[in-house]
Design a protein around this motif. Structure first.
Motif, PDB file in Angstrom:
ATOM      1  N   VAL A  48      41.620 -26.227  29.788  1.00  0.00           N
ATOM      2  CA  VAL A  48      41.729 -27.654  29.478  1.00  0.00           C
ATOM      3  C   VAL A  48      40.786 -28.098  28.365  1.00  0.00           C
ATOM      4  CG1 VAL A  48      42.491 -28.196  31.805  1.00  0.00           C
ATOM      5  CG2 VAL A  48      40.058 -28.313  31.278  1.00  0.00           C
ATOM      6  N   ALA A  49      39.818 -27.245  27.980  1.00  0.00           N
ATOM      7  CA  ALA A  49      38.823 -27.655  26.989  1.00  0.00           C
ATOM      8  C   ALA A  49      38.762 -26.675  25.835  1.00  0.00           C
ATOM      9  CB  ALA A  49      37.448 -27.780  27.639  1.00  0.00           C
ATOM     10  N   ASP A  50      38.462 -27.200  24.651  1.00  0.00           N
ATOM     11  CA  ASP A  50      38.241 -26.350  23.487  1.00  0.00           C
ATOM     12  C   ASP A  50      36.855 -25.711  23.533  1.00  0.00           C
ATOM     13  OD1 ASP A  50      40.741 -27.042  22.175  1.00  0.00           O
ATOM     14  OD2 ASP A  50      39.844 -29.011  21.867  1.00  0.00           O
ATOM     15  N   LYS A  51      35.919 -26.400  24.194  1.00  0.00           N
ATOM     16  CA  LYS A  51      34.554 -25.902  24.285  1.00  0.00           C
ATOM     17  C   LYS A  51      33.953 -26.334  25.621  1.00  0.00           C
ATOM     18  CE  LYS A  51      31.023 -23.843  22.168  1.00  0.00           C
ATOM     19  NZ  LYS A  51      31.115 -22.479  21.621  1.00  0.00           N
ATOM     20  N   ASP A  70      41.986 -38.562   8.964  1.00  0.00           N
ATOM     21  CA  ASP A  70      42.973 -38.504  10.026  1.00  0.00           C
ATOM     22  C   ASP A  70      42.821 -37.168  10.714  1.00  0.00           C
ATOM     23  OD1 ASP A  70      44.253 -36.567   8.495  1.00  0.00           O
ATOM     24  OD2 ASP A  70      45.617 -38.025   7.594  1.00  0.00           O
ATOM     25  N   MET A  71      43.640 -36.938  11.718  1.00  0.00           N
ATOM     26  CA  MET A  71      43.469 -35.735  12.535  1.00  0.00           C
ATOM     27  C   MET A  71      43.684 -34.459  11.738  1.00  0.00           C
ATOM     28  SD  MET A  71      42.551 -36.867  15.370  1.00  0.00           S
ATOM     29  CE  MET A  71      42.716 -35.413  16.374  1.00  0.00           C
ATOM     30  N   GLU A 114      30.777 -32.464  14.301  1.00  0.00           N
ATOM     31  CA  GLU A 114      31.307 -33.387  15.297  1.00  0.00           C
ATOM     32  C   GLU A 114      31.610 -32.690  16.597  1.00  0.00           C
ATOM     33  OE1 GLU A 114      35.402 -35.410  15.277  1.00  0.00           O
ATOM     34  OE2 GLU A 114      34.048 -36.855  14.390  1.00  0.00           O
ATOM     35  N   GLY A 115      31.827 -31.383  16.544  1.00  0.00           N
ATOM     36  CA  GLY A 115      32.131 -30.638  17.748  1.00  0.00           C
ATOM     37  C   GLY A 115      33.618 -30.560  17.990  1.00  0.00           C
ATOM     38  N   CYS A 116      34.009 -29.817  19.006  1.00  0.00           N
ATOM     39  CA  CYS A 116      35.413 -29.613  19.301  1.00  0.00           C
ATOM     40  C   CYS A 116      36.023 -30.894  19.850  1.00  0.00           C
ATOM     41  CB  CYS A 116      35.579 -28.468  20.293  1.00  0.00           C
ATOM     42  SG  CYS A 116      35.022 -26.885  19.642  1.00  0.00           S
ATOM     43  N   PHE A 117      37.333 -30.970  19.714  1.00  0.00           N
ATOM     44  CA  PHE A 117      38.024 -32.188  20.106  1.00  0.00           C
ATOM     45  C   PHE A 117      37.900 -32.424  21.604  1.00  0.00           C
ATOM     46  CE2 PHE A 117      40.565 -35.725  19.559  1.00  0.00           C
ATOM     47  CZ  PHE A 117      41.660 -35.717  20.408  1.00  0.00           C
ATOM     48  N   ASN A 118      38.180 -31.411  22.407  1.00  0.00           N
ATOM     49  CA  ASN A 118      38.020 -31.528  23.854  1.00  0.00           C
ATOM     50  C   ASN A 118      36.845 -30.673  24.309  1.00  0.00           C
ATOM     51  OD1 ASN A 118      40.020 -33.347  24.450  1.00  0.00           O
ATOM     52  ND2 ASN A 118      41.592 -31.808  24.769  1.00  0.00           N
ATOM     53  N   LYS A 119      35.725 -31.328  24.502  1.00  0.00           N
ATOM     54  CA  LYS A 119      34.492 -30.631  24.860  1.00  0.00           C
ATOM     55  C   LYS A 119      34.009 -31.121  26.219  1.00  0.00           C
ATOM     56  CE  LYS A 119      29.762 -29.985  23.058  1.00  0.00           C
ATOM     57  NZ  LYS A 119      28.883 -30.329  21.935  1.00  0.00           N
ATOM     58  N   ILE A 120      33.639 -30.174  27.072  1.00  0.00           N
ATOM     59  CA  ILE A 120      33.126 -30.490  28.401  1.00  0.00           C
ATOM     60  C   ILE A 120      31.734 -29.893  28.540  1.00  0.00           C
ATOM     61  CG2 ILE A 120      33.400 -30.065  30.878  1.00  0.00           C
ATOM     62  CD1 ILE A 120      36.394 -30.047  30.469  1.00  0.00           C
ATOM     63  N   THR A 121      30.822 -30.651  29.102  1.00  0.00           N
ATOM     64  CA  THR A 121      29.500 -30.132  29.433  1.00  0.00           C
ATOM     65  C   THR A 121      29.334 -30.115  30.944  1.00  0.00           C
ATOM     66  OG1 THR A 121      28.427 -30.831  27.379  1.00  0.00           O
ATOM     67  CG2 THR A 121      27.013 -30.563  29.296  1.00  0.00           C
ATOM     68  N   VAL A 122      28.876 -28.993  31.469  1.00  0.00           N
ATOM     69  CA  VAL A 122      28.549 -28.867  32.888  1.00  0.00           C
ATOM     70  C   VAL A 122      27.032 -28.776  32.988  1.00  0.00           C
ATOM     71  CG1 VAL A 122      28.772 -27.465  34.971  1.00  0.00           C
ATOM     72  CG2 VAL A 122      30.724 -27.696  33.404  1.00  0.00           C
ATOM     73  N   ASP A 135      28.806 -35.332  22.039  1.00  0.00           N
ATOM     74  CA  ASP A 135      30.231 -35.644  21.845  1.00  0.00           C
ATOM     75  C   ASP A 135      31.137 -35.008  22.900  1.00  0.00           C
ATOM     76  OD1 ASP A 135      29.711 -37.159  19.507  1.00  0.00           O
ATOM     77  OD2 ASP A 135      29.559 -35.309  18.353  1.00  0.00           O
ATOM     78  N   SER A 136      30.602 -34.783  24.086  1.00  0.00           N
ATOM     79  CA  SER A 136      31.446 -34.282  25.176  1.00  0.00           C
ATOM     80  C   SER A 136      32.391 -35.378  25.641  1.00  0.00           C
ATOM     81  CB  SER A 136      30.590 -33.826  26.366  1.00  0.00           C
ATOM     82  OG  SER A 136      29.809 -32.706  26.020  1.00  0.00           O
ATOM     83  N   LYS A 137      33.604 -34.972  25.998  1.00  0.00           N
ATOM     84  CA  LYS A 137      34.566 -35.932  26.552  1.00  0.00           C
ATOM     85  C   LYS A 137      34.308 -36.144  28.047  1.00  0.00           C
ATOM     86  CE  LYS A 137      37.085 -36.667  22.870  1.00  0.00           C
ATOM     87  NZ  LYS A 137      38.444 -36.151  22.768  1.00  0.00           N
ATOM     88  N   VAL A 138      33.892 -35.070  28.714  1.00  0.00           N
ATOM     89  CA  VAL A 138      33.564 -35.142  30.139  1.00  0.00           C
ATOM     90  C   VAL A 138      32.237 -34.421  30.356  1.00  0.00           C
ATOM     91  CG1 VAL A 138      34.282 -34.582  32.501  1.00  0.00           C
ATOM     92  CG2 VAL A 138      36.017 -35.118  30.777  1.00  0.00           C
ATOM     93  N   VAL A 139      31.344 -35.028  31.141  1.00  0.00           N
ATOM     94  CA  VAL A 139      30.093 -34.383  31.536  1.00  0.00           C
ATOM     95  C   VAL A 139      30.104 -34.259  33.050  1.00  0.00           C
ATOM     96  CG1 VAL A 139      27.585 -34.521  31.579  1.00  0.00           C
ATOM     97  CG2 VAL A 139      28.829 -35.290  29.555  1.00  0.00           C
TER      98      VAL A 139
END
Length: 478
Positions: free
Chosen positions: A206-209, A167-168, A179-187, A246-250
């Motif tokens: 807005v992002a953990d990473k 669980d969380m 697994e990486g951070c929960f909120n991860k963004i790649t640019v 495992d990025s949430k947004v790319v």
């Protein structure tokens, strides 16, 4: 077989389509008698849990020699209208070969799962494709005793994931590391726009990473070097696509700097660039929302959608989000018509062909009063668009817009944004083109397209843009 059916009926009380599920799983048991069934708690990525049927066993794979590959499939309670969740089940002396169809945690991804459609798709059909893909690229390898010892803790964690026991709150340090951070963004792209996006996202918190994927040749230069010198918390720079996992947004900001002569050549050069980027990005972040800021945004969003094979909801472009936010601000703060601003949007094609529109009709009086109100509103909109023309789209302003969009996605705000989305079916558009339309955004991307007022002039403009964009797309080599 009767015993299997009785056991399934006893366990599937809460399944919506129990009889259909049972019939299908009876076929699985008949074809693969080594599979064992059980009910366990599965924990989804958002921390929610459900008691789900799962079955474990081995599938025969020929890769030079013959191998029995251990797998586990979780059957969702909406089965057979939703595909199973599939994992490898490696033993302590097996290592996972991360590849086209398997991630580092053993999660299995196949075209069959992406294209799942009842009644055409079945679990036995899925397993057959799984075997075929594993025979092309073996998903497991044998570890030495020392490697097995080092991997035992990680395998323990993977086992917990596939048995639905995490669980969380119980994620270990190994989970964080692998697994990486929960909120991860790649640019993607380390030019001015890419760095502006990184800075804006980091500033908004807005992002953990945040990963800046620098695809340029040679050593770090300019802004990328400065980011390395003046290190920011939670920001990392890499040239390796695996860093985006495992990025949430790319966010895609790259544009080709080739020696193209015509506009079509410029676009084709960008398409060729994306051919080397999108498959890698979609492999490492298979559940991400792809946000395109590259130019021309409508066509490059279409290209990203086609190359990624992601659902249309998870491939969007920055579109007219910046223009719409400015438009609403001008109406509210400069022209003092706040009542109109909340329903006002800039839609269509980025650039000179964009057009103001509205998502609801505030006119409730008789026809003559309604016509007068429309005329007044049109005059105000024209004045606002004139002011808007004087505002350029600098890198930092687009970066702020990107941060705004990622905030809505990661926080599941369900906020309305004017973004590039697949417009087919809207405003009598019949071709696969992306145009800016007001959309409700959440963690899964576009949740819903908000209906525009039926304005003939707006519809004509959108259809004209759709036609010219479609003509260009037909000339591209994907």
């Amino acid at each position: 077989m009767a015993g299997v059916e009785e056991a399934l009926r006893r366990r599937l009380g809460k399944y919506k389509f129990r009889d259909l599920t049972i019939e299908e799983l009876k076929n699985v048991s008949k074809t693969y008698p080594n599979f064992t069934f059980s009910m366990n708690t599965y924990t989804f990525k958002d921390g929610s849990q459900k008691d789900l049927l799962n079955f474990s066993g081995t599938v025969p794979v020929k890769y030079g020699n013959s191998y029995n590959i251990p797998i586990q499939l979780w059957i969702l309670d909406s089965h057979p209208f939703a595909p199973p969740i599939c994992f490898l089940k490696p033993t302590a002396n097996m290592g996972i070969s991360v590849g086209k169809h398997v991630d580092a945690h053993g999660r299995i991804y196949l075209p069959y799962l992406q294209n799942w459609s009842h009644p055409k798709s079945t679990v036995t059909g899925l397993i057959k494709e799984m075997i075929a893909k594993f025979e092309e690229e073996l998903p497991l390898y044998s570890l030495s005793s020392s490697d097995a010892a080092r991997q035992s803790e990680l395998l323990s964690y993977i086992a917990k994931i596939t048995e639905g026991e995490t669980d969380m709150k119980s994620r270990s340090k190994i989970a964080d590391k692998n697994e990486g951070c929960f909120n991860k963004i790649t640019v993607v792209g380390a030019g001015d726009l890419g760095i502006a996006c990184v800075l804006a996202v980091a500033a908004k918190g807005v992002a953990d990473k945040v990963i800046l994927l620098d695809l340029s040749e040679g050593a770090s230069k300019g802004g990328t070097m400065d980011l390395e010198i003046f290190a920011l918390p939670n920001v990392a720079i890499s040239k390796d696509f695996s860093a985006s996992a495992d990025s949430k947004v790319v966010v895609l900001t790259v544009n080709s700097l080739g020696n193209a002569q015509t506009y079509l050549d410029v676009i084709q050069s960008n398409v060729d660039l994306f051919k080397g980027i999108i498959p890698a990005i979609s492999h490492y972040s298979q559940n991400a929302v792809i946000l395109v800021a590259s130019h021309p945004v409508e066509i490059m969003t279409y290209v990203s959608w086609k190359l990624s094979t992601f659902p249309k909801s998870r491939v969007i472009g920055v579109g007219a989000n910046l223009d719409s936010e400015r438009f609403q601000y001008i109406l509210t703060n400069l022209l003092k018509v706040e009542m109109l601003a909340k329903d006002a949007w800039v839609v269509g094609e980025q650039g000179e062909d964009k057009v103001p529109s509205w998502t609801s009709d505030n006119i409730v009086a008789d026809q003559m009063e309604g016509m007068a109100a429309c005329n007044s509103r049109e005059k105000v909109a024209n004045r606002a668009m004139e002011v808007l023309k004087g505002k350029g789209q600098r890198s930092w302003s687009v970066g702020l817009s990107v941060a705004d969009l990622t905030d809505s996605i990661l926080k599941d705000k369900r906020k309305v944004h004017s973004i590039s989305t697949l417009a087919k079916g809207c405003c009598n558009i019949n071709s696969e083109v992306f145009l800016s339309l007001p959309c409700i955004l959440g963690t899964s991307g576009v949740i819903e397209i908000v209906k525009l007022e039926e304005d003939p002039l707006v519809q004509e403009k959108l259809q004209s843009s759709a036609g010219s964009i479609h003509d260009l797309q037909q000339q591209l080599k994907l």
